[in-house]
Design a protein around this motif. Structure first.
Motif, short mmCIF file in Angstrom:
data_model
loop_
_atom_site.label_atom_id
_atom_site.label_comp_id
_atom_site.label_asym_id
_atom_site.label_seq_id
_atom_site.Cartn_x
_atom_site.Cartn_y
_atom_site.Cartn_z
N ASP A 137 -15.54 1.93 -9.86
CA ASP A 137 -16.84 2.44 -10.31
C ASP A 137 -17.81 2.53 -9.14
O ASP A 137 -18.56 3.50 -9.02
N GLN A 145 -16.87 5.49 -6.98
CA GLN A 145 -17.25 6.75 -7.61
C GLN A 145 -18.76 6.94 -7.53
O GLN A 145 -19.25 8.02 -7.25
N SER A 146 -19.51 5.86 -7.77
CA SER A 146 -20.96 5.92 -7.69
C SER A 146 -21.41 6.29 -6.28
O SER A 146 -22.31 7.11 -6.11
N ASP A 183 -20.61 9.93 -5.72
CA ASP A 183 -21.58 10.78 -6.43
C ASP A 183 -22.91 10.84 -5.69
O ASP A 183 -23.50 11.90 -5.55
N ALA A 225 -22.57 12.98 -2.53
CA ALA A 225 -22.56 14.40 -2.87
C ALA A 225 -23.96 14.87 -3.24
O ALA A 225 -24.39 15.96 -2.84
N PHE A 226 -24.69 14.06 -4.00
CA PHE A 226 -26.05 14.41 -4.40
C PHE A 226 -26.96 14.56 -3.17
O PHE A 226 -27.69 15.55 -3.05
#
Length: 45
Positions: free
Chosen positions: A8, A11-12, A15, A18-19
């Motif tokens: 998790d 992945q966080s 993310d 990417a943001f």
């Protein structure tokens, strides 16, 4: 912390990366557009 929490977190982090990359790309595009516009106005004046 078990393996699921680690997944998790990875992945966080992915993310968020990417943001931020997307946000920086948008800012670069807008900055370039503004710069081009200013240069064009100065040349045409």
């Amino acid at each position: 912390m078990d393996g699921h929490d680690t997944d998790d977190l990875k992945q966080s982090t992915a993310d968020m990366t990417a943001f931020v990359q997307n946000l920086l790309q948008q800012m670069q595009t807008r900055f370039q557009t503004m710069s081009d516009s200013i240069v064009s106005k100065n040349i045409l004046s």
